[in-house]
Design an enzyme around this catalytic site. Structure first.
Site, mmCIF file in Angstrom:
data_model
loop_
_atom_site.group_PDB
_atom_site.id
_atom_site.type_symbol
_atom_site.label_atom_id
_atom_site.label_comp_id
_atom_site.label_asym_id
_atom_site.label_seq_id
_atom_site.Cartn_x
_atom_site.Cartn_y
_atom_site.Cartn_z
ATOM 1 N N CYS A 330 0.809 -1.300 -0.074
ATOM 2 C CA CYS A 330 0.055 -0.065 0.080
ATOM 3 C C CYS A 330 0.768 1.244 -0.027
ATOM 4 O O CYS A 330 0.504 2.202 -0.623
ATOM 5 C CB CYS A 330 -0.876 -0.048 1.248
ATOM 6 S SG CYS A 330 -1.991 1.312 1.364
ATOM 7 N N TRP A 333 2.294 1.695 -3.424
ATOM 8 C CA TRP A 333 1.325 2.324 -4.413
ATOM 9 C C TRP A 333 1.533 3.728 -4.383
ATOM 10 O O TRP A 333 1.213 4.422 -5.424
ATOM 11 C CB TRP A 333 -0.099 1.758 -4.010
ATOM 12 C CG TRP A 333 -1.335 2.194 -4.835
ATOM 13 C CD1 TRP A 333 -1.596 1.694 -5.873
ATOM 14 C CD2 TRP A 333 -1.969 3.221 -4.725
ATOM 15 N NE1 TRP A 333 -2.369 2.415 -6.377
ATOM 16 C CE2 TRP A 333 -2.666 3.534 -5.668
ATOM 17 C CE3 TRP A 333 -2.071 4.462 -3.386
ATOM 18 C CZ2 TRP A 333 -4.000 4.497 -5.868
ATOM 19 C CZ3 TRP A 333 -2.787 5.445 -3.690
ATOM 20 C CH2 TRP A 333 -3.790 5.447 -4.663
ATOM 21 N N HIS A 334 1.510 4.206 -3.119
ATOM 22 C CA HIS A 334 1.627 5.823 -3.030
ATOM 23 C C HIS A 334 2.754 6.522 -3.916
ATOM 24 O O HIS A 334 2.621 7.623 -4.226
ATOM 25 C CB HIS A 334 1.731 6.128 -1.762
ATOM 26 C CG HIS A 334 0.309 6.116 -0.895
ATOM 27 N ND1 HIS A 334 0.155 4.828 -0.470
ATOM 28 C CD2 HIS A 334 -0.672 6.859 -0.741
ATOM 29 C CE1 HIS A 334 -1.094 4.925 0.063
ATOM 30 N NE2 HIS A 334 -1.778 6.384 0.035
ATOM 31 N N GLY A 335 3.942 5.463 -4.397
ATOM 32 C CA GLY A 335 4.777 6.460 -4.855
ATOM 33 C C GLY A 335 5.967 5.184 -4.649
ATOM 34 O O GLY A 335 6.075 4.636 -3.977
#
Lengths: 495, 514
Positions: A330, A333-335
């Site tokens: 997760c 996923w943000h970067g």
């Protein structure tokens, strides 16, 4: 294109709404003519969405179309034969394809950089421009393929509906991640009435106000503090604490404001998206926090990764491992950055620990029945959660681990302070202080409580009037601040 | 049932309120594009247009799609549109008023003060950042400034001129009473104070003039403002004080210079008229009444020539070379006083002033302008906040000149007797009438190219630097380690390669080992 710009508010939005509403009014006639009533409106939304995406991404819109077409084709082919092996094969291909697509654009350079950190290894670092919103639309398309495979939704009846669902401009670049199951029926048939439009506008204006009046205002302070930290200098303790508070508010109001605007825009066009934020900062545990924060993402990970990994059904250790794995991904996923992974791990570890503690407590309380937490326990839980997510935001915002440690040391008052950070007091303006106060106040569910309280005592029409008036006032101020952003005078520094 | 009816009525009323709200929102959403289109098609003056004067720039042009990648088309269109959308000017005015006047929050780097005062922060004019002590110079940075000032002083002295460095205070350091209390209570040590402390005891201390005290005295003792309220420049009173202070410093070196008035209050000037002025702040564009009172003097010549000789009276008076910015604009004014035409700020005794606005005293620039005639006074002025930025003109010449100045003077014999470990040798050579081999006597006509000045003892070359044709040139060498020349034979000499001169004087000094 960003929602909080004059162009969006005064050109794109009126044009899109006019088209959708006119085609919505004409929907029964299309139906009478043998067409699917809302297909033209959906096609118009698709065109608007492509325009919206092209505006910021140029020909990168072709990648979006490739993703949409590929997923539509795979899900269609997957359903051509009934065999499980056939469907599973195509599902695997779709998931692999989507992950490869996302991996190439988002993580190729990061991975190559990581590989190059191994002594003696040198691989070329690809220069890939990251398409806007790729994480959102890839996850959205992937969820559709998986849901079709699982038989939870029927495949889209035509390409336009599916493309409209994936590319819909309100949620295209900043979420929420909408499930096809939630909008499938609305793509077929929906109602656009005064109540929905009013509710949509109200939500949009509140979202705009959150973004422009609070998030953008406190951003200057947070950016200033992290800029000094980024230069390797410590910051005075009070300034560091203010900087962290500002960032905590900025990220919430920015993101939830966007979600509100997306939900509002959806309502104006007849769609109902799920809530994405539910006052996450009032949580009493990290688990509760993730039930309230970016709900569409956390439920996506829950449904498509955590549960398939075994969820909490395979023992304490496996559950903890699943939690940590899911949150590390997760974070990623943000970067494409180690710091995002660290941030994910930070939350994952606390979640795992909470589950473990809950299991122990259940064992100890066995036979005594479930009791509500006492007020001191709730306050302690709230303080603990605030500490966890605050430190988490330091990890999230810092570009390096040393930067994050420097920020944490500054907050603790143990960093070597640069006098240059004194100038940051100039960013602590009355407007920032006002935005901070409003931000903290509205981070708690005060408005829903007041609304519920008043509903029992006051005429509902009067309450609706007040609600609308508040939305109009805040929307007006937000619009003025948005227009103020276009004020770009030439400063006569030389003279 | 009456209860049910009441509920129905309330629901109906709520629906009506919502419908009205939806209609109002639709109107609001469609009004700007409708106004924009009707404005474009019919010229309907429904809203104020972009105010070029207020924003001090032209409107953004329509994008040239052909020259832009597709990814930038949207941004380019928005940039064009952001200057034109309906009611933009009205919204911007309201935004400024609300944020700046009501919320006391800075807009476009302009920070509100008390009673309508405006200060600046960030960028090139970080006066409030400096007020808060936001710039801490390192020991090396401070030493660089001191070395530069010492070098300039030595360099000017070698040419027979006096060097004066004026450091003008910025508004935030002077008009402190007008700063918001929330900022005022956090005052720190500014760069000016840091450099001033570093200069204490330096030979250049006398040559560096901080104009802070004189301006601050006027505010404290006479209660008069010396800066404009909505502009970062000194007003007429401030200029008069700067004038007095400058002349006082000149008189320390040249007592014959007589300022036109030493103690008269600026607002008693008989030759001033009142006018509007001083409104460079951008937070009040379009507000015609937001001006400061300016005392305007009759003046001769252009106010901002980039290269100018302001006065050139025949006579034996002083020649002043000045490099300055807009803070010293009064140097270019001339005033009609009882004494007749008085050239401000240099009173009787100054005959020629060459002033260069926005020029900096780099060695190359000074070499150029001092090619034909050597000034008596070289003045450079810049504002205090410049001390935090890149140091300009700090080159090898100035370093060597500063080292020469810091050393103990000796003669040629003393220099020749220097042994390794006993210090290092610095040399100053002053050439008269330098002419290039191709016959140029100055740099004014064409670029003659450099002439090499070579410092040597016997066959040992100890240093080399460029000089240019001109009436007088100075070169500095060293510090040189005696090990380089202790075994050489003969006298120290400086020879020109590619040119010649009518005379050269050598001076020596010894600096201790590092």
């Amino acid at each position: 294109m960003v929602f909080s710009t004059p162009f969006f508010l005064t050109v794109f939005l009126p044009a899109a709404l006019a088209g959708v509403w006119i085609l919505g009014i004409l929907a029964p006639r299309f139906g009478a003519a043998g067409l699917r009533p809302w297909l033209p409106a959906n096609a118009f939304i698709l065109l608007c969405s492509l325009w919206f995406y092209f505006w910021g991404e140029g020909w990168g819109v072709l990648w979006l179309l490739l993703s949409v077409t590929g997923n539509a084709a795979v899900s269609h082919v997957m359903m051509l034969r009934p065999g499980r092996a056939w469907r599973k094969g195509w599902l695997s291909a779709a998931v692999a394809g989507n992950l490869a697509f996302l991996g190439w654009f988002k993580y190729a350079a990061f991975t190559a950089g990581c590989v190059n950190m191994i002594p003696g290894v040198s691989v070329p670092v690809p220069e890939v421009a990251l398409p806007l919103g790729i994480s959102f639309y890839t996850f959205q398309a992937m969820s559709y393929v998986v849901d079709v495979y699982r038989g939870e939704v029927p495949p889209a009846r035509n390409f336009i509906d599916f493309a409209c669902y994936v590319t819909m401009f309100p949620q295209l670049v900043a979420g929420p991640i909408v499930r096809y199951a939630d909008v499938a029926s609305m793509l077929e048939r929906r109602h656009v009435g005064a109540a929905g439009v009013a509710s949509g506008f109200r939500r949009f204006l509140y979202g705009l106000a959150k973004k422009v009046l609070i998030a953008n205002t406190v951003a200057s302070m947070a950016d200033g503090v992290w800029e000094v930290i980024g230069q390797g200098h410590g910051v005075y303790q009070d300034l560091a604490a203010l900087g962290l508070l500002c960032y905590t508010l900025q990220i919430y109001y920015d993101f939830s404001g966007y979600s509100d605007m997306a939900i509002g825009l959806g309502r104006m066009m007849g769609f109902e998206f799920r809530e994405n934020f539910l006052h996450p900062y009032c949580s009493s545990s990290v688990r509760e926090f993730w039930r309230r924060w970016h709900i569409s993402l956390s439920t996506w990970f829950r449904d498509y990764l955590y549960i398939p990994l075994g969820g909490s059904r395979k023992g304490t250790v496996r559950t903890a491992l699943n939690c940590v794995t899911v949150f590390a991904l997760c974070g990623l996923w943000h970067g494409a950055s180690v710091m995002f992974v660290v941030w994910g791990l930070w939350h994952g570890l606390f979640l795992a620990a909470e589950r473990f503690a809950a299991r122990l407590k259940r064992g100890a309380d066995a036979g005594r029945g479930r009791r509500a937490a006492s007020l001191p326990a709730r306050i302690a839980g709230h303080v603990y959660t605030a500490a966890v997510f605050s430190v988490g935001w330091v990890l999230f915002r810092s570009e390096t681990m040393s930067g994050a440690m420097l920020m944490l040391k500054s907050i603790a008052g143990t960093a070597e302070v640069s006098r240059e950070s004194r100038a940051l007091w100039l960013d602590c303006t009355p407007a920032v202080i006002a935005a901070m106060c409003a931000g903290v106040f509205f981070a708690y569910p005060v408005v829903p409580l007041v609304r519920r309280f008043l509903l029992r005592r006051v005429n509902s029409a009067a309450l609706v009037f007040c609600d609308n008036a508040a939305a109009l006032f805040l929307g007006f101020m937000a619009a003025v601040f948005t227009a103020g952003g276009a004020y770009n005078p030439f400063l006569y520094f030389r003279f | 049932m009456p209860g049910e009816n009441r509920v129905c009525d309330r629901r109906r009323a709520a629906r009506c309120v919502n419908a009205a709200f939806a209609a109002l929102c639709v109107f609001i959403v469609f009004a700007p594009p409708a106004a924009f289109v009707s404005h474009k098609l019919t010229g309907w003056p429904g809203y104020r247009k972009f105010d070029k004067r207020a924003e001090r720039r032209h409107m953004n042009m329509p994008p040239d799609f052909g020259s832009l990648p597709a990814k930038k088309w949207g941004a380019a269109v928005e940039s064009w549109y952001n200057d034109r959308f309906a009611w933009r000017t009205e919204a911007v005015s309201f935004y400024r008023w609300f944020l700046f006047d009501i919320m006391k929050t800075h807009v476009a780097r302009e920070v509100p003060g008390l009673d309508g005062w405006v200060f600046r922060h960030g960028g090139d004019w970080a006066e409030l950042d400096d007020y808060l002590g936001g710039f801490e110079l390192t020991a090396q940075e401070k030493d660089n400034w001191v070395t530069l000032f010492e070098g300039r002083r030595q360099w000017a002295e070698a040419h027979g001129a006096v060097y004066l460095q004026l450091i003008t205070s910025v508004k935030a350091q002077i008009q402190t009473e007008q700063i918001l209390p929330t900022i005022r209570k956090r005052r720190g040590v500014g760069v000016g104070s840091q450099i001033r402390t570093a200069l204490e005891g330096s030979p250049a201390e006398r040559n560096v003039v901080f104009l802070h005290d004189a301006l601050r005295r006027e505010v404290e003792e006479n209660g008069r403002d010396v800066f404009f309220r909505v502009d970062h420049h000194p007003n007429a009173i401030g200029e008069f004080i700067l004038y007095n202070e400058l002349n006082e410093r000149i008189r320390e070196f040249f007592p014959e210079v007589k300022p036109i008035r030493m103690n008269g209050p600026a607002d008693e000037f008989p030759f001033c008229t009142e006018d509007q002025g001083g409104r460079l702040a951008v937070v009040y564009p379009g507000e015609e009444n937001v001006y400061d009172r300016i005392l305007k003097a009759s003046k001769a010549g252009d106010r901002y020539p980039y290269v100018s000789v302001v006065t050139d009276r025949p006579g034996e008076g002083l020649y002043v070379l000045m490099m300055h910015d807009s803070f010293m604009r009064f140097t270019l004014d001339s005033w009609e006083g009882e004494e007749g035409n008085v050239h401000f700020p240099f009173g009787a005794g100054v005959d020629r002033v060459a002033a260069f606005i926005f020029a900096r005293a780099t060695t190359g620039f000074m070499d150029f302008v001092m090619s034909d005639r050597i000034p008596d006074i070289i003045i450079e002025q810049f504002p205090e906040c410049r001390l935090n930025m890149n140091i300009i003109g700090f080159d090898g010449v100035m370093r060597s000149a500063a080292m020469f100045g810091r050393g103990i003077r000796t003669d040629a014999a003393g220099a020749a007797a220097l042994a390794p470990g006993g210090g290092r040798l610095c040399v100053r050579a002053v050439f008269d009438g330098v002419v290039s081999d191709s016959g140029e006597t100055s740099m004014a006509e064409k670029d003659p190219g450099p002439i090499a000045a070579v410092f040597r003892r016997g066959a040992a070359e100890l240093g080399r630097m460029n000089v240019y044709p001109g009436v007088k040139r100075a070169a500095f060498f060293g510090p040189v380690d005696p090990a380089a020349f202790v075994s050489a034979e003969g006298e120290f000499e400086v020879a020109l390669v590619g040119g010649s001169c009518s005379g050269v004087q050598l001076s020596f000094s010894v600096v201790p080992e590092p």
